[in-house]
Design a protein around this motif. Structure first.
Motif, PDB file in Angstrom:
ATOM      1  N   ASP A 109       0.833  -1.214   0.000  1.00 16.50           N
ATOM      2  CA  ASP A 109       0.000   0.000   0.000  1.00 16.50           C
ATOM      3  C   ASP A 109       0.862   1.257   0.000  1.00 16.50           C
ATOM      4  O   ASP A 109       0.545   2.240  -0.679  1.00 16.50           O
ATOM      5  N   GLN A 110       1.982   1.221   0.758  1.00 15.70           N
ATOM      6  CA  GLN A 110       2.863   2.386   0.797  1.00 15.70           C
ATOM      7  C   GLN A 110       3.521   2.613  -0.553  1.00 15.70           C
ATOM      8  O   GLN A 110       3.647   3.755  -1.023  1.00 15.70           O
TER       9      GLN A 110
ATOM     10  N   ALA B  90       1.003   4.074  -2.847  1.00 15.52           N
ATOM     11  CA  ALA B  90       0.804   5.494  -2.540  1.00 15.52           C
ATOM     12  C   ALA B  90       1.975   6.338  -3.042  1.00 15.52           C
ATOM     13  O   ALA B  90       1.777   7.424  -3.604  1.00 15.52           O
TER      14      ALA B  90
END
Length: 336
Positions: A235-236, A239
């Protein structure tokens, strides 16, 4: 005459039953033969105060046979306060047989607090097992573990009034499990030695301020869940990619805007050049009028310009400009 006799008989029967209701002679006789000292008028006054004499007398008989020292006034007071008199008597008898210190005032206070005092005494004698819901926690390596624990508790009679209940025990145990698993370097360590969780949780003193005493905490089951660490990293990264794309798009938009601005400036400069070139014939004509430029000078200038256009045409540079100049030269020859 017969009607009057019948009416008197019916009235007498009604009065007899009313007398028996307010004066429970059979209950009084039972109390006397059971060794309970209770007056007949006292039972009548109980009726008047809307206290069921049977509940009080039977509770007194049970307490007396068990060797407890209670009075009818205490039982009446507790009943009028909304308490459960038979349950309190059963709790006192059970505590006395199990050598648990429990006084009448303490038992009535626990009962009026909304707790089942008899059940509390039973849990003190026979500990209760509470199963926690599934508790999910993440180890230091990012792997999620789902644990279920069984907590063995015993009622703390002294803390029943004002002490926290089972929900607090479950919440604290769940918090301790999460902390213990989270402090583990790897989920494999937890799977190899689940008893470490129990030891760490027991050391925290989770039963402080509660109505229970924790005897043991046993980990019943531990399951491996999702890889939370990898998911968070994914997810990081996603992002970060979106942020980078947004910044790149911003730089591209700025470059396009700058390019458009430069084109606008180039068009503006080209317009100024065209405007300046338009003034050249006027200046030449003005020079002819003032005598500053002769015809031969003008011809030499035209020949030089024609030679320049020819060289540029041969080299293949600036065809548009040379063609424009040739057209001017053609016009000149026509005029000539």
């Amino acid at each position: 005459m017969d009607t009057s006799i019948i009416f008197i008989v019916i009235a007498g029967i009604v009065l007899f039953f009313v007398f028996l209701y307010f004066v429970p002679i059979n209950l009084w006789i039972t109390a006397i033969f059971s060794g309970v000292k209770v007056g007949l008028f006292e039972l009548v006054f109980m009726r008047i105060r809307k206290v069921p004499p049977r509940i009080i007398v039977e509770s007194m008989i049970t307490a007396t046979k068990a060797g407890l020292e209670v009075t009818t006034n205490e039982l009446e007071t507790h009943y009028l306060a909304g308490g459960n008199v038979p349950n309190v008597i059963k709790a006192l008898i059970s505590a006395d047989k199990a050598n648990i210190t429990l006084g009448f005032k303490q038992a009535t206070a626990i009962d009026l607090a909304g707790r089942d005092v008899f059940e509390a005494v039973q849990i003190s004698v026979n500990p209760k097992v509470i199963t926690t819901p599934k508790v999910a926690a993440v180890a230091a390596d990012g792997i999620q573990l789902i644990a279920v624990a069984r907590v063995t508790v015993r009622a703390n009679i002294q803390q029943l009034v004002g002490g926290a209940g089972e929900d607090t025990i479950l919440a604290r145990v769940g918090e301790g499990i999460v902390t213990s698993i989270g402090s583990a370097a790897s989920h494999k360590n937890v799977l190899e030695n689940p008893d470490k969780i129990s030891k760490l949780v027991l050391q925290r003193g989770l039963d402080a301020g509660t109505a229970f005493e924790i005897l043991s905490i046993d980990i019943a089951d531990v399951d491996v869940g999702a890889n939370i660490g990898a998911k968070l990293q994914t997810d990081q990264a996603s992002a970060d990619l979106k942020v980078a794309e947004a910044k790149a798009e911003e730089r591209r938009a700025m470059a396009v805007a700058e390019e458009q601005e430069m084109r606008a400036k180039a068009q503006e400069a080209r317009a100024k050049v065209i405007e300046a070139e338009a003034q050249v014939p006027q200046a030449i004509a003005e020079s002819f009028k003032n005598g500053n430029l002769g015809i031969m000078d003008y011809y030499r200038m035209q020949n030089i310009q024609a030679d320049t256009d020819m060289r540029e045409s041969i080299s293949g540079n600036d065809k548009g400009t040379s063609s424009g100049k040739k057209s001017s030269g053609g016009k000149k020859n026509d005029d000539k």
